[in-house]
Write a protein that holds these residues in place. Structure first.
Motif, PDB file in Angstrom:
ATOM      1  N   TRP A 197      31.498  47.575  35.998  1.00 39.93           N
ATOM      2  CA  TRP A 197      32.624  46.723  36.427  1.00 39.93           C
ATOM      3  C   TRP A 197      33.353  46.086  35.241  1.00 39.93           C
TER       4      TRP A 197
ATOM      5  N   LEU B 218      39.432  48.782  36.108  1.00 33.38           N
ATOM      6  CA  LEU B 218      40.205  47.817  36.877  1.00 33.38           C
ATOM      7  C   LEU B 218      39.774  47.866  38.338  1.00 33.38           C
ATOM      8  N   GLY B 219      39.724  46.706  38.971  1.00 31.07           N
ATOM      9  CA  GLY B 219      39.379  46.647  40.392  1.00 31.07           C
ATOM     10  C   GLY B 219      40.616  46.520  41.263  1.00 31.07           C
ATOM     11  N   ASP B 220      40.405  46.202  42.526  1.00 30.67           N
ATOM     12  CA  ASP B 220      41.513  45.997  43.469  1.00 30.67           C
ATOM     13  C   ASP B 220      42.426  44.864  42.998  1.00 30.67           C
TER      14      ASP B 220
ATOM     15  N   PRO C   2      49.793  44.255  40.255  1.00 28.54           N
ATOM     16  CA  PRO C   2      48.913  43.415  41.094  1.00 28.54           C
ATOM     17  C   PRO C   2      47.470  43.302  40.599  1.00 28.54           C
ATOM     18  N   VAL C   3      47.025  44.124  39.642  1.00 29.75           N
ATOM     19  CA  VAL C   3      45.659  43.943  39.130  1.00 29.75           C
ATOM     20  C   VAL C   3      45.554  42.784  38.150  1.00 29.75           C
TER      21      VAL C   3
ATOM     22  N   SER D  97      47.360  39.537  38.530  1.00 30.17           N
ATOM     23  CA  SER D  97      48.356  38.756  39.254  1.00 30.17           C
ATOM     24  C   SER D  97      47.682  37.686  40.100  1.00 30.17           C
ATOM     25  N   VAL D  98      48.438  37.192  41.074  1.00 34.27           N
ATOM     26  CA  VAL D  98      47.961  36.092  41.901  1.00 34.27           C
ATOM     27  C   VAL D  98      48.460  36.300  43.325  1.00 34.27           C
TER      28      VAL D  98
ATOM     29  N   GLU E 283      43.755  34.268  45.294  1.00 32.95           N
ATOM     30  CA  GLU E 283      43.092  35.064  44.259  1.00 32.95           C
ATOM     31  C   GLU E 283      43.917  35.064  42.985  1.00 32.95           C
TER      32      GLU E 283
ATOM     33  N   HIS F 156      43.265  37.181  39.400  1.00 34.59           N
ATOM     34  CA  HIS F 156      42.379  37.921  38.486  1.00 34.59           C
ATOM     35  C   HIS F 156      43.200  38.698  37.492  1.00 34.59           C
TER      36      HIS F 156
ATOM     37  N   ALA G  74      42.036  41.640  35.790  1.00 34.98           N
ATOM     38  CA  ALA G  74      41.747  43.077  35.672  1.00 34.98           C
ATOM     39  C   ALA G  74      41.259  43.601  37.028  1.00 34.98           C
ATOM     40  N   GLY G  75      41.774  43.016  38.092  1.00 34.93           N
ATOM     41  CA  GLY G  75      41.348  43.408  39.434  1.00 34.93           C
ATOM     42  C   GLY G  75      40.010  42.794  39.802  1.00 34.93           C
ATOM     43  N   ILE G  76      39.582  43.061  41.034  1.00 40.33           N
ATOM     44  CA  ILE G  76      38.348  42.461  41.559  1.00 40.33           C
ATOM     45  C   ILE G  76      37.141  43.260  41.072  1.00 40.33           C
TER      46      ILE G  76
ATOM     47  N   ASP H  15      34.087  40.917  34.248  1.00 36.67           N
ATOM     48  CA  ASP H  15      35.103  41.893  34.655  1.00 36.67           C
ATOM     49  C   ASP H  15      35.735  42.535  33.422  1.00 36.67           C
TER      50      ASP H  15
ATOM     51  N   GLU I  61      36.301  38.617  45.215  1.00 30.37           N
ATOM     52  CA  GLU I  61      37.490  38.139  44.504  1.00 30.37           C
ATOM     53  C   GLU I  61      37.318  36.726  43.981  1.00 30.37           C
TER      54      GLU I  61
END
Lengths: 426, 426
Positions: free
Chosen positions: A50, A54-56, B85-86, B88-89, B109, B111, B113-115, B211, B242
């Motif tokens: 992880w 990159l995640g969601d 969006p990876v 962002s807020v 949320e 983050h 680098a994504g969730i 992350d 998240e």
């Protein structure tokens, strides 16, 4: 907090040795280099997947859900308990939770004709009977009255009901999981009744649900005018369908069956209605064949949630946290005692978090486990001075015919491996 | 509570007339007989479809979800705000919520680098740097320390950041929705640091996330040893992915960026690290080109959530409930003032629910709306005596270059139809 007896945590050297040698840490060592040189490097942690992808993004989950690794945390029902799941119960996974808030998705369900799926635009609440002016409210009407927020437990009268005749179910989810604790937003029932104008003869209130079972309960006017709420939100958001969306009654400290869901009608009368749910059901059959009736208040009770049959001690000897919940329909819980030896010695638990009336309270007992078998119990004291009784003390007075209002002290036997079991001690 | 001015609720006769005549009640009248005789019968309510069929049973929803009628209640992001969006807020729908608990599925949320989807069995937390004994903890290790539960708000330093240069976003979800309020279960960071043994030179702590962005922030040791938590549960259940599952840092009252998610490492040092997130970002650029740094505490702030641009007044004149939230990183909120005329006259709001330090507080203002246009504002006072400033007062001191720490008073213009808009008043 006996800090000097706490022994968790390992040095990095200990951790690496364990990772490389012990089968129990196989999952951890799988992501870790096994070359001795790399293993000695603090960068050992940086290869986790992880950290490398990159995640969601923030557009992926407009309404979030738990981690896939938490799938075992769920409400559970018991197949043999009732004839059909549309008139049955499932249970809050108390052993998987902490603190005092129950997440909305995990609040136990009890319904008598399945979950009514009510369209809020078509929702109406009627007040009729012995009132000056019968009224019908939309949800928007209700939201124009002064609103309040309260954290209250809701406990089914039948919670722990299987335990009247001895230890039956192996897990606090099943023995004590018909309870949840939620912050409700609503308006005082009193405001609505005052608007309708209760006539002098109006001493009782009938609350009726809009589901196919037409759940109906009689409530004395004194309670209705005291602290009852007509609620439309739980834990900040709209009530969940299984909890009465869009509107339910909140009857603080009293048995859950009276908290009528999908509330559609409030009738004012001069005496109780003696409906099915207060005669055939939700009465306490005594040993001599008579029944206690209108036993609304939920007396002080407590349960050790960890360890428990579904949540054994897995870390072996040493520092151990015992955790549990206590509550009373008559006020707050200033004190809980814990015993490790079936009641020979009692110790005060550490009470944690806000202490609010008719709300769950969280307690902890931090101790150094020597690996010997335990007979764990907790005993709640409420703000009226009432002390939670043993199951045997309750049986002496109430017999064993009832399935309701069992607030007796629960015992878990924990063996020297940390495995827990539901037992009775006399 | 001006009860004599409350006018919600209609008599049944009024309701029926409205149902039969008004287009606005079409949904309601659709389920109601239109024959005058049937319409005069209290049984009018008994034809609703959910009273005629069985719903889902207790085995249908092991983990529950909101009613389909609540689909509009969701986190929202703003496409043009960030490149991807990876990193962002999205925003909490404050206008749809009530009380002070934010449900886990609706917590905003942020983050970089994504969730990160972390496997708890592989999770490790390392403490290194200026300590006597570097340590690595599993989650089970953490759960052996004494646990605590606290309800705390988390606010992003950039909340309301778009408003520095004038009214930008039309809805409190977007202007103020980077805040949520959750009950955390965790262990005091102090216990972990004491176990590792902080050396005399150790005055700062670096918290690092697992992350792909490796989020890193410097925290002064005094705060780390005071009230910070290493938390593993939110609102009773495991942290959501998240929000840092399985473990995040909780830094009460301080900007959200420091509440490092997916916490994997705590390094003790003798000075701050000056990482990206405390130099290029999360510093407040002043008018003269200098930047305020290490501005951690979130000052007192408030927002009227209803009415607001996403939640107009739809019921016309008469009794109206104004509702809002207030909070301070320095303590509790004993008082909020509300104005209907852009600050000419201020009235004390009704504070509701438990008042807990560094937690959201809910306030209400119940009044009789005469249908005239309103300029609504709220102004928080915190327990230190600090009073929330106007946006112009803030701009005088801080200029308009920053995007962080805007706690100025928000204004909604509500027209005579009840429609609200984000405006500035001077």
């Amino acid at each position: 907090m006996k800090d000097q007896s706490v022994r968790p945590g390992t040095t990095r050297r200990d951790f690496l040795r364990t990772s490389l040698l012990a089968g129990g840490a196989a999952a951890a060592s799988a992501s870790v280099s096994t070359s001795a040189q790399a293993a000695g490097d603090p960068a050992i942690l940086e290869v986790q997947p992880w950290a490398q992808a990159l995640g969601d993004g923030v557009d992926a989950r407009p309404y979030g859900f738990p981690s896939p690794f938490e799938e075992q945390v769920k409400r559970r029902n018991v197949d043999w308990l009732t004839a059909d799941p549309v008139s049955s119960v499932n249970f809050t996974p108390l052993h998987d939770l902490d603190g005092i808030i129950t997440p909305n998705g995990l609040c136990f369900e009890r319904h008598h004709a399945g979950i009514a799926e009510v369209d809020p635009a078509q929702y109406r609440l009627m007040i009729n009977g012995l009132v000056e002016k019968p009224l019908i409210f939309t949800i928007e009407d209700l939201k124009r009255f002064p609103r309040e927020n309260h954290l209250y437990f809701l406990e089914c009268a039948a919670n722990s009901g299987m335990e009247w005749r001895g230890a039956q179910l192996n897990g606090c989810q099943f023995t004590h999981g018909m309870v949840h604790n939620v912050m409700y937003t609503g308006v005082k029932l009193r405001h609505l009744l005052e608007r309708a104008g209760v006539k002098t003869k109006g001493k009782w209130l009938l609350a009726e649900g809009a589901d196919a079972s037409a759940m109906t309960r009689s409530i004395p006017m004194e309670k209705a005018l005291d602290d009852c709420l007509v609620a439309f939100k739980m834990n900040g958001e709209a009530l969940r369908p299984e909890q009465g969306y869009p509107v339910r009654l909140v009857v603080p400290g009293w048995e859950g069956n009276m908290w009528v869901k999908w509330l559609r009608r409030l009738e004012v009368g001069d005496q109780p209605w003696h409906h099915r749910e207060e005669t055939s059901k939700y009465t306490d059959l005594l040993a001599d064949g008579r029944a206690r009736r209108f036993t609304w208040v939920m007396d002080a009770k407590s349960i050790i949630t960890n360890p428990s049959p579904q949540a054994p001690i897995t870390h072996g000897r040493g520092h151990t946290v015992i955790s549990g919940l206590a509550w009373s329909g008559r006020g707050t819980i200033p004190r809980v005692d814990v015993t490790l030896d079936g009641g020979k010695n009692w110790y005060p638990a550490r009470m944690d978090g806000p202490s609010l009336p008719m709300s769950l309270h969280r307690f902890y007992f931090d101790f150094d486990w020597d690996g010997r078998a335990l007979l764990l119990q907790s005993r709640a004291h409420d703000s009226t001075g009432y002390v939670q009784p043993t199951k045997d003390e309750l049986r002496m007075v109430r017999g064993e015919n009832s399935i309701y209002h069992n607030n007796g002290i629960q015992t878990w036997y924990v063996n020297n491996k940390g495995v827990a079991e539901n037992v009775e001690v006399s």
